[in-house]
Design a protein around this motif. Structure first.
Motif, PDB file in Angstrom:
ATOM      1  N   TYR A  75       6.063   9.891   0.435  1.00 44.73           N
ATOM      2  CA  TYR A  75       5.234   8.703   0.287  1.00 44.73           C
ATOM      3  C   TYR A  75       5.592   7.673   1.352  1.00 44.73           C
ATOM      4  O   TYR A  75       6.753   7.538   1.744  1.00 44.73           O
ATOM      5  CB  TYR A  75       5.431   8.083  -1.101  1.00 44.73           C
ATOM      6  N   LEU A  76       4.605   6.936   1.800  1.00 45.49           N
ATOM      7  CA  LEU A  76       4.793   5.853   2.754  1.00 45.49           C
ATOM      8  C   LEU A  76       4.414   4.557   2.063  1.00 45.49           C
ATOM      9  O   LEU A  76       3.309   4.417   1.540  1.00 45.49           O
ATOM     10  CB  LEU A  76       3.915   6.068   3.999  1.00 45.49           C
ATOM     11  N   LEU A  77       5.334   3.620   2.066  1.00 41.70           N
ATOM     12  CA  LEU A  77       5.124   2.323   1.440  1.00 41.70           C
ATOM     13  C   LEU A  77       4.956   1.292   2.544  1.00 41.70           C
ATOM     14  O   LEU A  77       5.866   1.059   3.337  1.00 41.70           O
ATOM     15  CB  LEU A  77       6.323   1.966   0.551  1.00 41.70           C
ATOM     16  N   SER A  78       3.786   0.696   2.622  1.00 43.01           N
ATOM     17  CA  SER A  78       3.510  -0.325   3.642  1.00 43.01           C
ATOM     18  C   SER A  78       3.784  -1.692   3.047  1.00 43.01           C
ATOM     19  O   SER A  78       3.079  -2.141   2.133  1.00 43.01           O
ATOM     20  CB  SER A  78       2.047  -0.242   4.085  1.00 43.01           C
TER      21      SER A  78
ATOM     22  N   LYS B 249       0.854  -1.183   0.000  1.00 42.11           N
ATOM     23  CA  LYS B 249       0.000   0.000   0.000  1.00 42.11           C
ATOM     24  C   LYS B 249       0.897   1.242   0.000  1.00 42.11           C
ATOM     25  O   LYS B 249       1.843   1.337   0.778  1.00 42.11           O
ATOM     26  CB  LYS B 249      -0.889  -0.008   1.245  1.00 42.11           C
ATOM     27  N   ILE B 250       0.587   2.200  -0.878  1.00 40.09           N
ATOM     28  CA  ILE B 250       1.356   3.437  -0.974  1.00 40.09           C
ATOM     29  C   ILE B 250       0.454   4.590  -0.574  1.00 40.09           C
ATOM     30  O   ILE B 250      -0.641   4.751  -1.105  1.00 40.09           O
ATOM     31  CB  ILE B 250       1.888   3.661  -2.410  1.00 40.09           C
ATOM     32  N   GLN B 251       0.922   5.381   0.404  1.00 42.92           N
ATOM     33  CA  GLN B 251       0.171   6.546   0.854  1.00 42.92           C
ATOM     34  C   GLN B 251       0.990   7.800   0.607  1.00 42.92           C
ATOM     35  O   GLN B 251       2.195   7.815   0.840  1.00 42.92           O
ATOM     36  CB  GLN B 251      -0.112   6.466   2.355  1.00 42.92           C
ATOM     37  N   ASN B 252       0.313   8.848   0.166  1.00 49.57           N
ATOM     38  CA  ASN B 252       0.957  10.148  -0.002  1.00 49.57           C
ATOM     39  C   ASN B 252       0.701  10.954   1.261  1.00 49.57           C
ATOM     40  O   ASN B 252      -0.432  11.289   1.579  1.00 49.57           O
ATOM     41  CB  ASN B 252       0.382  10.864  -1.230  1.00 49.57           C
ATOM     42  N   ILE B 253       1.768  11.263   1.984  1.00 52.95           N
ATOM     43  CA  ILE B 253       1.653  12.038   3.207  1.00 52.95           C
ATOM     44  C   ILE B 253       2.116  13.455   2.887  1.00 52.95           C
ATOM     45  O   ILE B 253       3.282  13.677   2.545  1.00 52.95           O
ATOM     46  CB  ILE B 253       2.495  11.427   4.347  1.00 52.95           C
ATOM     47  N   ARG B 254       1.174  14.383   2.995  1.00 52.90           N
ATOM     48  CA  ARG B 254       1.424  15.765   2.587  1.00 52.90           C
ATOM     49  C   ARG B 254       2.667  16.345   3.272  1.00 52.90           C
ATOM     50  O   ARG B 254       2.860  16.216   4.467  1.00 52.90           O
ATOM     51  CB  ARG B 254       0.195  16.607   2.910  1.00 52.90           C
TER      52      ARG B 254
END
Length: 114
Positions: free
Chosen positions: A12-15, A3-8
């Protein structure tokens, strides 16, 4: 699937799982990130032209060194200036690559002095 999240304002955070993390770390550690500096490239070019049985082409050297055409052009320009003192020049022959032009005795002297 990771899962890839864009943290403002942070990126990016890659789980990923610990197993996938180890695989990625191993891959990153195995990457050869050693590059020649401009003096090392110039020496390699000189030796490649002089001693390689295969022709030396600048386009191939760009890929090999992972540098731009202008970097290779600067290296060749610097080599030509150095060799000029020995009445030796580097010429590019179509389909044959780079070659030295000059007296054979000067080549011997050049390599003895190096």
């Amino acid at each position: 699937m990771p899962k890839i999240q864009n943290i403002r304002k942070q990126g990016y955070l890659l789980s990923i799982t610990h197993q996938n993390e180890r695989i990625i770390k191993n891959l990153l550690e195995s990457i050869d990130d050693s590059y020649f500096n401009n003096q090392e490239r110039a020496l390699d070019l000189l030796l490649s032209i002089a001693f390689k049985s295969k022709s030396t082409f600048l386009v191939r050297k760009e890929d090999e060194y992972k540098v731009s055409k202008s970097s290779i052009d600067d290296d060749i320009r610097r080599l030509r200036e150095i060799l000029e003192a020995y009445d030796v020049s580097i010429i590019s022959v179509p389909k044959m690559g780079l070659q030295f032009k000059g007296l054979e005795k000067i080549f011997e002297l050049l390599f003895l002095l190096s």
